[in-house]
Design a protein around this motif. Structure first.
Motif, PDB file in Angstrom:
ATOM      1  N   VAL A 166       0.835  -1.207   0.000  1.00 19.00           N
ATOM      2  CA  VAL A 166       0.000   0.000   0.000  1.00 19.00           C
ATOM      3  C   VAL A 166       0.869   1.257   0.000  1.00 19.00           C
ATOM      4  O   VAL A 166       0.555   2.243  -0.671  1.00 19.00           O
ATOM      5  CB  VAL A 166      -0.962   0.007   1.198  1.00 19.00           C
ATOM      6  CG1 VAL A 166      -1.736   1.327   1.273  1.00 19.00           C
ATOM      7  CG2 VAL A 166      -1.941  -1.160   1.094  1.00 19.00           C
ATOM      8  N   GLY A 167       1.968   1.208   0.731  1.00 15.68           N
ATOM      9  CA  GLY A 167       2.850   2.366   0.774  1.00 15.68           C
ATOM     10  C   GLY A 167       3.396   2.759  -0.586  1.00 15.68           C
ATOM     11  O   GLY A 167       3.751   3.925  -0.807  1.00 15.68           O
ATOM     12  N   THR A 196      -6.509   2.527  -3.265  1.00 16.69           N
ATOM     13  CA  THR A 196      -5.829   1.452  -2.548  1.00 16.69           C
ATOM     14  C   THR A 196      -5.555   1.951  -1.138  1.00 16.69           C
ATOM     15  O   THR A 196      -4.810   2.913  -0.945  1.00 16.69           O
ATOM     16  CB  THR A 196      -4.511   1.052  -3.227  1.00 16.69           C
ATOM     17  OG1 THR A 196      -4.769   0.680  -4.572  1.00 16.69           O
ATOM     18  CG2 THR A 196      -3.872  -0.122  -2.498  1.00 16.69           C
ATOM     19  N   LEU A 197      -6.187   1.297  -0.150  1.00 15.12           N
ATOM     20  CA  LEU A 197      -6.094   1.720   1.239  1.00 15.12           C
ATOM     21  C   LEU A 197      -5.583   0.564   2.097  1.00 15.12           C
ATOM     22  O   LEU A 197      -5.585  -0.585   1.664  1.00 15.12           O
ATOM     23  CB  LEU A 197      -7.466   2.165   1.743  1.00 15.12           C
ATOM     24  CG  LEU A 197      -8.201   3.208   0.891  1.00 15.12           C
ATOM     25  CD1 LEU A 197      -9.632   3.381   1.379  1.00 15.12           C
ATOM     26  CD2 LEU A 197      -7.450   4.540   0.909  1.00 15.12           C
ATOM     27  N   LEU A 198      -5.162   0.886   3.313  1.00 16.26           N
ATOM     28  CA  LEU A 198      -4.660  -0.123   4.245  1.00 16.26           C
ATOM     29  C   LEU A 198      -5.453  -0.054   5.530  1.00 16.26           C
ATOM     30  O   LEU A 198      -5.517   1.006   6.175  1.00 16.26           O
ATOM     31  CB  LEU A 198      -3.177   0.121   4.548  1.00 16.26           C
ATOM     32  CG  LEU A 198      -2.537  -0.812   5.595  1.00 16.26           C
ATOM     33  CD1 LEU A 198      -2.410  -2.225   5.048  1.00 16.26           C
ATOM     34  CD2 LEU A 198      -1.168  -0.268   6.022  1.00 16.26           C
ATOM     35  N   PHE A 199      -6.074  -1.175   5.913  1.00 21.77           N
ATOM     36  CA  PHE A 199      -6.684  -1.276   7.236  1.00 21.77           C
ATOM     37  C   PHE A 199      -5.778  -2.153   8.080  1.00 21.77           C
ATOM     38  O   PHE A 199      -5.499  -3.301   7.720  1.00 21.77           O
ATOM     39  CB  PHE A 199      -8.089  -1.880   7.163  1.00 21.77           C
ATOM     40  CG  PHE A 199      -8.765  -1.930   8.507  1.00 21.77           C
ATOM     41  CD1 PHE A 199      -9.207  -0.763   9.107  1.00 21.77           C
ATOM     42  CD2 PHE A 199      -8.918  -3.125   9.185  1.00 21.77           C
ATOM     43  CE1 PHE A 199      -9.802  -0.779  10.370  1.00 21.77           C
ATOM     44  CE2 PHE A 199      -9.514  -3.168  10.434  1.00 21.77           C
ATOM     45  CZ  PHE A 199      -9.963  -1.981  11.021  1.00 21.77           C
ATOM     46  N   THR A 200      -5.310  -1.611   9.198  1.00 18.21           N
ATOM     47  CA  THR A 200      -4.257  -2.305   9.926  1.00 18.21           C
ATOM     48  C   THR A 200      -4.357  -2.142  11.429  1.00 18.21           C
ATOM     49  O   THR A 200      -4.800  -1.097  11.921  1.00 18.21           O
ATOM     50  CB  THR A 200      -2.875  -1.791   9.463  1.00 18.21           C
ATOM     51  OG1 THR A 200      -1.839  -2.489  10.160  1.00 18.21           O
ATOM     52  CG2 THR A 200      -2.720  -0.297   9.724  1.00 18.21           C
ATOM     53  N   PRO A 201      -3.929  -3.153  12.190  1.00 20.73           N
ATOM     54  CA  PRO A 201      -3.742  -2.985  13.638  1.00 20.73           C
ATOM     55  C   PRO A 201      -2.380  -2.345  13.890  1.00 20.73           C
ATOM     56  O   PRO A 201      -1.587  -2.140  12.966  1.00 20.73           O
ATOM     57  CB  PRO A 201      -3.802  -4.422  14.159  1.00 20.73           C
ATOM     58  CG  PRO A 201      -3.260  -5.230  13.031  1.00 20.73           C
ATOM     59  CD  PRO A 201      -3.699  -4.534  11.766  1.00 20.73           C
ATOM     60  N   ASN A 202      -2.099  -2.054  15.163  1.00 24.11           N
ATOM     61  CA  ASN A 202      -0.895  -1.276  15.451  1.00 24.11           C
ATOM     62  C   ASN A 202       0.447  -1.988  15.305  1.00 24.11           C
ATOM     63  O   ASN A 202       1.480  -1.307  15.372  1.00 24.11           O
ATOM     64  CB  ASN A 202      -0.977  -0.617  16.832  1.00 24.11           C
ATOM     65  CG  ASN A 202      -1.218  -1.583  17.960  1.00 24.11           C
ATOM     66  OD1 ASN A 202      -1.788  -2.651  17.783  1.00 24.11           O
ATOM     67  ND2 ASN A 202      -0.798  -1.202  19.148  1.00 24.11           N
ATOM     68  N   PRO A 203       0.544  -3.291  15.030  1.00 24.07           N
ATOM     69  CA  PRO A 203       1.857  -3.804  14.627  1.00 24.07           C
ATOM     70  C   PRO A 203       2.392  -3.127  13.365  1.00 24.07           C
ATOM     71  O   PRO A 203       3.590  -3.218  13.079  1.00 24.07           O
ATOM     72  CB  PRO A 203       1.587  -5.295  14.401  1.00 24.07           C
ATOM     73  CG  PRO A 203       0.528  -5.613  15.392  1.00 24.07           C
ATOM     74  CD  PRO A 203      -0.389  -4.400  15.365  1.00 24.07           C
TER      75      PRO A 203
END
Length: 330
Positions: free
Chosen positions: A85-86, A94-101
Motif C-alpha cells: 500500500v505504501g 488502494t487503502l490499508l486497514f491495519t492494527p498497530n503492529p
C-alpha cells in the motif's frame, strides 16, 4: 450622488474579481470514488482485523455507491501488505486497514529494502477506527487471581510463562514491560496468532496469556479464564471492572492495541476527507458498534490528525521500550 465612470469601472473590476474568486473557491472537488476501492489487510482472512475491514467495506460501499473490496496480503508480520500500500498510487483507490503492529513491525523485525516502509511519513492517515484492550488472563488452575498473585509466585521462584500471538507483538511488549517493572521473569511463549495461544491458556498448557478481548470474552464470562489487568493507559469501556496495570502501580506501562485506516502518502486531502467523514458516520451506527464489540473493539473516530498523532507517538514511545528490552520478532 454621482458615481464617476472611473469609479464605476473600478468597482466592476473588483466585483468581477471577487465573483471569480468565489466561483473558484466553490468549485466542486473532483468526483470520488468513480471506480472500486480496495482495502488491503496484511493478515489472513478470518481474524478480527479482516472481519472489521469487511464490516467497514460493506458500509462504505453502500454510502459511496462503489464496490469496496478487501484484499488479504499476509506475510512477514504484516509488512508485505503494508509495503504494497505504501507504494500504491496515492489516489484513494488502494487503502490499508491495519492494527498497530503496523507501527512496531519495522522496530522489531530486520526488514530488507524491498519490505521496508516509513511508519511516520510514508502514509496518509485516514482515521483511528478503534481501540482493543490488551488483556492479561490466567487459567484458574494456576492459582493466579490477580497481578499481585502473579508477582508473588514469580518472586517465590515458581516457573511461569505467558503466551502471545507472536514475538514483537504489542502483547509481547506488554509482557516484557511488566517483567521489568515488577522485577520478575515470566517466560515468553510466542505463538503464530491469537487462536493457538487462547487454546493453550484455556487448556492450562500455559498459565497466562496476553490477548485482545474478543477471542477470550466467552471464557472470561464463564470463569474458564480470569481477567487480571489490561495494559492500556485507561480502562476499556468493554471491561469497566478490570484495572489497568498502571492503576496497580506499574504506571509507565501502556501497550494497548488499536486499528486504523491509512492511504498512500500524498493522497489528496479531499479524498481523505470523504473517507474520514463517511467512516466517522459508520462508527456511530448502532449495528457497527455492536458488531465491533464482539471483537472487543471500541470505536474511536475523529479527524485524520488523531490517527497521525497516535501512530507517531507509538513509534517514538514504544520504540524506546523495544530497544531497552531488546524485543525482536522471530
Amino acid at each position: 450622488m454621482k458615481v464617476s465612470r472611473k469609479l464605476f469601472l473600478a468597482l466592476g473590476v473588483l466585483a468581477g474579481g471577487l465573483w471569480g474568486s468565489a466561483v473558484h473557491a466553490q468549485a466542486p472537488a473532483p468526483a470520488y470514488p468513480t471506480k472500486p476501492i480496495t482495502i488491503v489487510v496484511s493478515y489472513p482472512a478470518g481474524g478480527d482485523t479482516d472481519a472489521m475491514a469487511r464490516l467497514f467495506a460493506e458500509k462504505l460501499s453502500a454510502r459511496l455507491g462503489q464496490s469496496v473490496i478487501v484484499d488479504n496480503r499476509p506475510g512477514a508480520g504484516g509488512t508485505v501488505g503494508n509495503t504494497y500500500v505504501g507504494r500504491a498510487a496515492p489516489d484513494g483507490y488502494t487503502l490499508l486497514f491495519t492494527p498497530n503492529p503496523f507501527t512496531t513491525a519495522p522496530l522489531v523485525m530486520k526488514l530488507g529494502a524491498s519490505a521496508s516502509y516509513d511508519v511516520v511519513n510514508g502514509f496518509t492517515p485516514v482515521i483511528h477506527s478503534a481501540n482493543q484492550a490488551v488483556l492479561l488472563v490466567a487459567n484458574p488452575s494456576s492459582g493466579i487471581r490477580s497481578v499481585a498473585d502473579l508477582v508473588a509466585q514469580a518472586k517465590a521462584g515458581k516457573p511461569l510463562s505467558y503466551g502471545t500471538p507472536g514475538a514483537g507483538s504489542p502483547m509481547h511488549i506488554a509482557g516484557e514491560w511488566l517483567n521489568r517493572e515488577a522485577g520478575i521473569q515470566v517466560q515468553h511463549v510466542p505463538y503464530r496468532g491469537v487462536a493457538p495461544s487462547v487454546t493453550d491458556v484455556v487448556a492450562g498448557h500455559i498459565p497466562l496469556a496476553y490477548v485482545t478481548l474478543g477471542p477470550v470474552a466467552q471464557y472470561v464470562a464463564s470463569g474458564k479464564l480470569v481477567a487480571l489487568a489490561i495494559s492500556d493507559a485507561k480502562r476499556s469501556p468493554l471491561l469497566p471492572n478490570v484495572p489497568t496495570l498502571a492503576e496497580l502501580g506499574y504506571r509507565d506501562i501502556d501497550s494497548g492495541a488499536w486499528n486504523g485506516l491509512f492511504a498512500p502518502r500524498n493522497t489528496p486531502a479531499a479524498v481523505v476527507n470523504v473517507l474520514n467523514a463517511n467512516l466517522n458516520e459508520i462508527l456511530r451506527m448502532p449495528d457497527v458498534i455492536a458488531k465491533m464489540g464482539t471483537f472487543g473493539a471500541a470505536p474511536v473516530g475523529g479527524p485524520p490528525s488523531a490517527m497521525a498523532k497516535v501512530n507517531a507517538s507509538d513509534y517514538e514511545r514504544l520504540g524506546k521500550v523495544i530497544k531497552d528490552l531488546n524485543i525482536q520478532a522471530d
